[in-house]
Design an enzyme around this catalytic site. Structure first.
Site, PDB file in Angstrom:
ATOM      1  N   HIS A   1      -1.869   9.251   2.975  1.00  0.00           N
ATOM      2  CA  HIS A   1      -0.563   9.163   3.649  1.00  0.00           C
ATOM      3  C   HIS A   1       0.286  10.426   3.635  1.00  0.00           C
ATOM      4  O   HIS A   1       1.413  10.385   4.131  1.00  0.00           O
ATOM      5  CB  HIS A   1       0.253   8.017   3.038  1.00  0.00           C
ATOM      6  CG  HIS A   1      -0.393   6.686   3.199  1.00  0.00           C
ATOM      7  ND1 HIS A   1      -0.552   6.075   4.421  1.00  0.00           N
ATOM      8  CD2 HIS A   1      -0.961   5.862   2.279  1.00  0.00           C
ATOM      9  CE1 HIS A   1      -1.163   4.930   4.255  1.00  0.00           C
ATOM     10  NE2 HIS A   1      -1.430   4.775   2.969  1.00  0.00           N
TER      11      HIS A   1
ATOM     12  N   LYS B   1     -10.152   2.668  10.638  1.00  0.00           N
ATOM     13  CA  LYS B   1      -8.925   2.064  10.109  1.00  0.00           C
ATOM     14  C   LYS B   1      -7.995   1.777  11.285  1.00  0.00           C
ATOM     15  O   LYS B   1      -7.784   2.630  12.146  1.00  0.00           O
ATOM     16  CB  LYS B   1      -8.288   3.013   9.093  1.00  0.00           C
ATOM     17  CG  LYS B   1      -7.164   2.385   8.313  1.00  0.00           C
ATOM     18  CD  LYS B   1      -6.713   3.255   7.159  1.00  0.00           C
ATOM     19  CE  LYS B   1      -5.600   2.562   6.402  1.00  0.00           C
ATOM     20  NZ  LYS B   1      -5.093   3.391   5.311  1.00  0.00           N
TER      21      LYS B   1
ATOM     22  N   HIS C   1       1.252   3.055  -2.965  1.00  0.00           N
ATOM     23  CA  HIS C   1       0.934   2.249  -1.781  1.00  0.00           C
ATOM     24  C   HIS C   1       2.029   2.454  -0.752  1.00  0.00           C
ATOM     25  O   HIS C   1       3.218   2.468  -1.094  1.00  0.00           O
ATOM     26  CB  HIS C   1       0.831   0.768  -2.156  1.00  0.00           C
ATOM     27  CG  HIS C   1       0.602  -0.132  -0.984  1.00  0.00           C
ATOM     28  ND1 HIS C   1      -0.592  -0.172  -0.306  1.00  0.00           N
ATOM     29  CD2 HIS C   1       1.425  -0.997  -0.368  1.00  0.00           C
ATOM     30  CE1 HIS C   1      -0.491  -1.043   0.688  1.00  0.00           C
ATOM     31  NE2 HIS C   1       0.724  -1.547   0.674  1.00  0.00           N
TER      32      HIS C   1
END
Length: 163
Positions: free
Chosen positions: A41, A78, A157
């Site tokens: 990310h 993904k 996360h």
């Protein structure tokens, strides 16, 4: 008597070794989660932030993720992934009172929301086969982000759909 006295002195040290190993394992597992978060990310200085950026960045991220963290699961494209741009220390700060606030998801999960917006690029799959030919569409945005943090105040996360 000397052997028994020595054994009594050594035993407490031997009992500390497993405890120390557990602490170190916990820290390394936590560091691995943070490192994986960054791989999936974080992109400090993206080039382009267009469809080509997403195709290249997603291909790299998925291959590197499978290399670093072997997963026997099927190779798939993904569906959606968001890359956060900027300074990693600013992202880490979301886990502290300086950069984030408590946030509870619709499902009741405790997370942290950034106090300021971040530049992000969201890559959404729109065709192609895994892993070399996944095709993505890019969407640029600036928004507050929501992350889950570990006990060491590291983001582990990213909540794609929360904000």
């Amino acid at each position: 008597h000397l052997a028994r006295a020595m054994a009594l002195k050594v035993t407490p040290v031997l009992l500390l070794l497993p405890a120390a190993a557990l602490v170190l394992w916990g820290a390394s597992a936590s560091q691995e989660q943070y490192d994986r978060f960054l791989l999936q990310h974080f992109d400090a200085k993206p080039k382009g932030r267009d469809d080509r950026y997403c195709n290249n960045r997603m291909r790299y991220m998925m291959k590197e993720d499978r290399r670093r963290y072997p997963n026997p699961g099927p190779k798939v494209c993904k569906e959606t992934n968001t890359f956060i741009h900027g300074n990693s220390d600013d992202i880490k700060a979301i886990c502290t009172s300086h950069g984030g606030r408590n946030y509870v998801t619709r499902t009741g999960q405790a997370m942290r929301q950034s106090l300021r917006p971040f530049q992000v690029t969201t890559c959404t799959w729109h065709g192609g086969k895994p892993l070399d030919n996944c095709q993505y569409r890019a969407a640029r945005d600036s928004r507050m982000i929501v992350v889950a943090c570990d006990e060491h105040e590291h983001p582990v996360h990213f909540a794609e759909s929360q904000i």
